[in-house]
Scaffold this motif. Sequence first.
Motif, PDB file in Angstrom:
ATOM      1  N   ILE A 207      34.845  37.940  41.920  1.00 43.27           N
ATOM      2  CA  ILE A 207      35.709  36.863  41.442  1.00 43.27           C
ATOM      3  C   ILE A 207      35.212  35.536  41.998  1.00 43.27           C
ATOM      4  O   ILE A 207      34.788  35.454  43.151  1.00 43.27           O
ATOM      5  N   MET A 208      35.253  34.500  41.169  1.00 49.61           N
ATOM      6  CA  MET A 208      35.023  33.128  41.629  1.00 49.61           C
ATOM      7  C   MET A 208      36.261  32.328  41.254  1.00 49.61           C
ATOM      8  O   MET A 208      36.658  32.284  40.086  1.00 49.61           O
ATOM      9  N   GLY A 209      36.871  31.699  42.261  1.00 50.25           N
ATOM     10  CA  GLY A 209      38.140  31.042  42.006  1.00 50.25           C
ATOM     11  C   GLY A 209      39.162  32.093  41.621  1.00 50.25           C
ATOM     12  O   GLY A 209      39.438  33.024  42.373  1.00 50.25           O
ATOM     13  N   ASN A 210      39.715  31.966  40.418  1.00 49.46           N
ATOM     14  CA  ASN A 210      40.650  32.957  39.901  1.00 49.46           C
ATOM     15  C   ASN A 210      40.088  33.660  38.667  1.00 49.46           C
ATOM     16  O   ASN A 210      40.842  34.246  37.887  1.00 49.46           O
ATOM     17  N   GLU A 211      38.778  33.598  38.504  1.00 44.17           N
ATOM     18  CA  GLU A 211      38.147  34.172  37.318  1.00 44.17           C
ATOM     19  C   GLU A 211      37.296  35.381  37.681  1.00 44.17           C
ATOM     20  O   GLU A 211      36.408  35.294  38.548  1.00 44.17           O
ATOM     21  N   LYS A 241      42.018  50.132  31.489  1.00 40.18           N
ATOM     22  CA  LYS A 241      41.622  50.208  32.893  1.00 40.18           C
ATOM     23  C   LYS A 241      41.117  48.852  33.384  1.00 40.18           C
ATOM     24  O   LYS A 241      41.429  48.421  34.495  1.00 40.18           O
ATOM     25  N   TYR A 242      40.341  48.173  32.535  1.00 38.01           N
ATOM     26  CA  TYR A 242      39.814  46.865  32.918  1.00 38.01           C
ATOM     27  C   TYR A 242      40.969  45.895  33.197  1.00 38.01           C
ATOM     28  O   TYR A 242      40.998  45.223  34.231  1.00 38.01           O
ATOM     29  N   ASP A 243      41.933  45.831  32.273  1.00 37.15           N
ATOM     30  CA  ASP A 243      43.060  44.912  32.445  1.00 37.15           C
ATOM     31  C   ASP A 243      43.875  45.255  33.684  1.00 37.15           C
ATOM     32  O   ASP A 243      44.341  44.361  34.410  1.00 37.15           O
ATOM     33  N   SER A 244      44.053  46.538  33.952  1.00 37.40           N
ATOM     34  CA  SER A 244      44.823  46.955  35.124  1.00 37.40           C
ATOM     35  C   SER A 244      44.127  46.554  36.415  1.00 37.40           C
ATOM     36  O   SER A 244      44.755  46.062  37.359  1.00 37.40           O
ATOM     37  N   VAL A 248      45.633  43.790  39.209  1.00 36.35           N
ATOM     38  CA  VAL A 248      45.791  44.107  40.627  1.00 36.35           C
ATOM     39  C   VAL A 248      44.968  43.157  41.486  1.00 36.35           C
ATOM     40  O   VAL A 248      45.422  42.675  42.529  1.00 36.35           O
ATOM     41  N   SER A 249      43.756  42.850  41.043  1.00 38.76           N
ATOM     42  CA  SER A 249      42.867  41.975  41.813  1.00 38.76           C
ATOM     43  C   SER A 249      43.437  40.568  41.937  1.00 38.76           C
ATOM     44  O   SER A 249      43.412  39.966  43.026  1.00 38.76           O
ATOM     45  N   LEU A 250      43.948  40.032  40.851  1.00 40.24           N
ATOM     46  CA  LEU A 250      44.505  38.677  40.902  1.00 40.24           C
ATOM     47  C   LEU A 250      45.781  38.638  41.741  1.00 40.24           C
ATOM     48  O   LEU A 250      46.070  37.631  42.393  1.00 40.24           O
ATOM     49  N   ASN A 251      46.542  39.729  41.758  1.00 41.26           N
ATOM     50  CA  ASN A 251      47.708  39.816  42.629  1.00 41.26           C
ATOM     51  C   ASN A 251      47.285  39.766  44.090  1.00 41.26           C
ATOM     52  O   ASN A 251      47.949  39.151  44.937  1.00 41.26           O
ATOM     53  N   LEU A 258      44.116  33.447  48.711  1.00 37.90           N
ATOM     54  CA  LEU A 258      42.725  33.196  48.361  1.00 37.90           C
ATOM     55  C   LEU A 258      42.684  32.499  46.998  1.00 37.90           C
ATOM     56  O   LEU A 258      43.687  32.036  46.500  1.00 37.90           O
ATOM     57  N   GLY A 259      41.511  32.418  46.397  1.00 40.94           N
ATOM     58  CA  GLY A 259      41.401  31.763  45.099  1.00 40.94           C
ATOM     59  C   GLY A 259      40.495  30.550  45.120  1.00 40.94           C
ATOM     60  O   GLY A 259      40.239  29.937  44.085  1.00 40.94           O
TER      61      GLY A 259
END
Length: 416
Positions: A207-211, A241-244, A248-251, A258-259
Amino acid sequence: MATRALILIEDGNRLSNGPLFVQAARRLGLHPTILSANPAQYDYVAEEDIQAVRVDTESLDALIRECSRLSVTYDIAGITSAAESFYAMAGRLSRHFNLPGPNPASVERCCDKFAQRRLLATAGVPMPAYRLASDQTEVERHAAEVGLPVILKPAEGRGSSGVRLCRNFDELAEHTAYLLGGKHVWQCSPRILVEEFAEGLHYCVDIMGNEVVGISHIDFGPLPHFVYHQVTYPAVLDSDKYDSIVDVSLNCLRTLGLGWGATCIELRWTERGPVVIEVNPRLGGGTAPQLVQLAYGVDLVTEHIKLVIGDEWNLCRKHSHTAAVRFLVPERDGFLDCIDGQSQSAAVPGVAEVRVYVEAKTSLVRKGDYRDCIGYVIATSSSHDQTEIILQHAVDLISFSITPFSGKRIGGASSV
């Protein structure tokens, strides 16, 4: 006009990306300067004629004084580190000089795996059951509560150092004795995480930033240790699975504060879905940046440095390929008699890089962590299957023989 300088605080282990940071800085027209307690430990400093300054990198005051001295000659454009253990310090130093950087408190909390777990638990992030122990009695009690098998790991550290799966109480006692008996080097007071063994495919989210830039699939070598065998970008995942995994990662980012900049999150897909193993508040180590660039055309190191110096980054994918690395790990301890086939392996179409860290006559003693890796092969193509074929062929061309310390010479396969 003064030359713009990028300050790099220390580097990591031999799988870190210090040379990539230096190369990217120069491409951006920056003057890379490494601050280190022992600059001579980094071979590439002399090889690439990099300015290096000896300073106590554990002391914020010492770093402030050195950067102030350098600012007389250079325009300090940014400050960062390729080493996780110094990333929080880079954040504190950046704040002192009013430069962009990560939140040092968030990084420090994240580097403490127990503190990280407690914070993630408050947000309902799925994780393995865990306990914190400081002696053998607590380890045994917590293991009984969690239920064998369990994973024992230091509460602070990286590279799978000191991490082991314990399938019974004999293995538990053995590894506890190793961790607490003076053989493991602790970065702080001994604290051991006793964790449930979450079984399932292992993934890493960059992840970079929130992406989310990419998700890789990781294969490990034989248990009870967790030594990388192969990493493949992108992981083969259906959309659900990708969306899940992304959710979870963004949570995790929100919960841990972080972010800013890079984060890599490791998790396993279990019977109950994604379970977070750990969140690393930094750019992925080892070959991750090279693999991401080969797979997607995104140069994470360069884009990270752009953020550090206040420029706009660009995370747009330029292509969609498959890239994978196979690590070369000996199957036994002993003296490395010879290693051959690197040039033939590198000549295979689709092979992007072959690297070997050791030379013949080296003594090899496996540690059960990143230090067991003696090299790697990276391959890429337009498809997952073709990349696997190229990689296996290239690895098969490399061979080495090891004489065990008992004296009997044994030929060795190169990749497991």
